[in-house]
Design a protein around this motif. Sequence first.
Motif, PDB file in Angstrom:
ATOM      1  N   SER A 210       0.812  -1.318  -0.151  1.00 32.68           N
ATOM      2  CA  SER A 210      -0.131   0.036  -0.126  1.00 32.68           C
ATOM      3  C   SER A 210       0.961   1.232  -0.142  1.00 32.68           C
ATOM      4  O   SER A 210       0.741   2.017  -0.896  1.00 32.68           O
ATOM      5  CB  SER A 210      -0.949  -0.048   1.292  1.00 32.68           C
ATOM      6  N   CYS A 211       1.614   1.461   0.921  1.00 31.04           N
ATOM      7  CA  CYS A 211       2.459   2.656   1.193  1.00 31.04           C
ATOM      8  C   CYS A 211       3.914   2.718   0.604  1.00 31.04           C
ATOM      9  O   CYS A 211       4.622   3.612   0.280  1.00 31.04           O
ATOM     10  CB  CYS A 211       2.617   2.938   2.667  1.00 31.04           C
ATOM     11  N   CYS A 225      -0.419   0.787   7.544  1.00 35.93           N
ATOM     12  CA  CYS A 225      -1.514   0.489   6.769  1.00 35.93           C
ATOM     13  C   CYS A 225      -2.370  -0.660   7.423  1.00 35.93           C
ATOM     14  O   CYS A 225      -3.551  -0.910   6.877  1.00 35.93           O
ATOM     15  CB  CYS A 225      -0.846   0.155   5.306  1.00 35.93           C
TER      16      CYS A 225
END
Lengths: 323, 352
Positions: A210-211, A225
């Motif tokens: 995600s990040c 996350c």
Amino acid sequence: MTTEVLKAPLVVEFPFTRSLGPVQSAFLTGLREQVVLGVRTADGRTLVPPVEYDPVTADEIRDLVEVAPTGTVTTWAWNHAPRRGQPLDTPFAWVLVRLDGADTALLHALDAPGPDAVHTGMRVRIRWAAERSGAITDIACFERYDGDGDGDGDGDGGHEVADHDGQFESMVTGIVAQARLDYSYSPGRAQTAYINALAERRIVGERCPSCRKVYVPPRGACPTCGVGTAEQVQVGPGGTVTTYCIVNIKARNLDIEVPYVYAHIALDGADLALHGRIGGIPYDQVRMGLRVEPVWTEGGRYPDHYRPTGEPDADYETYKELL
Amino acid sequence: MTREIAVVAFAQTDHRRTSEELSEVEMLMPVLHEVLDRTGLKTSDIGFTCSGSSDYLAGRAFSFTLALDGVGAWPPISESHVEMDGAWALYEAWTKLLTGDTDTALVYSYGKSSPGSVRDVLTRQLDPYYVAPLWPDSVALAALQARALIDEGYTDEPALAAVAARSRTDARTNSHAQLRGSVPHGEYVVQPLRIGDCPPVGDGAAAVILAAGDRARELCERPAWIRGIDHRIEAHSLGVRELTDSPSTRLAAEKAGAFERPVDTAELHAPFTSQEVVLRKALRLGDDVLVNPSGGALAANPIMAAGLIRIGEAAARIHRGESDRALAHATSGPCLQQNLVAVLEGEPRHAQ
Ligand SMILES: [Zn+2]
């Protein structure tokens, strides 16, 4: 990727040093002297084992009485396979015993030849341990008691409780309770992969889908996350000291001369600093921004320490987010 | 005025004898994702997070802080933890929602018993002066209670075996359960309890989302409204307690309103067969009440999660329209020392 998950024995062992309240102190000292004390509640019941506070009213209770070393089994359970630390190492019955003169029951072991020799309501007496220190284990166990009475020698079955001041010579004021638990520790999938790579002198983190941050060491999830990480990313070996401290106290079982430096190190490509010891440079010359690399000793499964690479120091801007 | 608060989602792992390939967070995270997915909420939408676990089970210090990695606690979240079964974490979350501070709460709990010897681990919760030095394991203490029940005529060994068989038969429809279908009753572990009278040892996790008022109606078609919840504890000394009864369960049930109207379903946290006998009596459950349709703790007993799972299972039956009024019970400590009772209800169903 499937690899065998790492496992290792882990023993958690520690002594708890506990101080005793006045009632517990009198009770355990009494056991050392082969005297069993109970405590009277406000409503006139006698609690054995005695407690500091009334279990119903929570009032402080202090009136001690002496009860008999004989009693009656109120319930039992046959333990054919004794476990470590239990009172007997041969098959025995767990029992709750209401001692003569008491209104409540004490948990302990009953030595008996087999379950057929035990029943609720059976008469038992204390078998004292040969060596006593002021602990519940001063009662070695209970054993069957064939006498008619309560063992106080007056030939009657009832037991008149006598007041007791709870005072003995050299009172026991504390106990040391040993605790040991054995585990088979497994670090899980992500850390297994990390540790296995370290043994091959590679430092491998995992990237958050995600990040996109790379975590070293990986724990299997991105803490920002809350999603799983799986993509493996090799980082380092070079890295930058982001912050550090100077250790001046020698740790037990650790053969490292003090003072030494323990540092947060941001490995190149990692988005989280890990920590390690800095060697190969005097402790008072370590600084933020110092460029370092891991040092494996012969046969070592993980870096023993990190040493300076000799590169120019990293610019603060390059690692400030990792502080 | 009391706020209406409901269980709006529930998720649990498949409970297994071992999950050694997973760290605690790796085991927990899929359950957190599943329970959030059921409501469409994200971590950042949750007002309060509360968890239950014990470091002693797996021998991992501060494991609950590592477990938070699975939540995604950044930016910082409002969070709390209890060193107890997740049912008590749910109780804390319920009180938090009652204050009106927030409308949603995430509750989760997990337990990994496989790395250690849970019978021995549980001795460390006992009175450290008079009891813990004797290392009486959890089965031994339950067996003392079972013997007292048998001696006083409340049950016998065949009746206990029937509780075990019914639980594991019912668990056949519960894909998460560890023991399902026909399971041999086996030898004595500590007499009078046989292997079949004892819960399976295993690893697992569970999560629940609570929501208040209209928020609950938005998130769930048929919320399981918590009409009452209470927990009570008895003296720690076994010799002081009446082991064949559970006055703390009865009182908690009374305070939770369980006796105001009959329930149709009860999810009881009775790890040992004999404890179901005590709980049925204390809760005055008749034969018309469906007890532990999930199989209960005899089918899966991930310690620290098994109580929360009872609330989750009861709520899920209401969500599915299989129950209108259910009782959920959780226990903690030896021989049912501490007990929590919740009463859950669905709103009346109307013909479509
Ligand atoms: Zn991330």
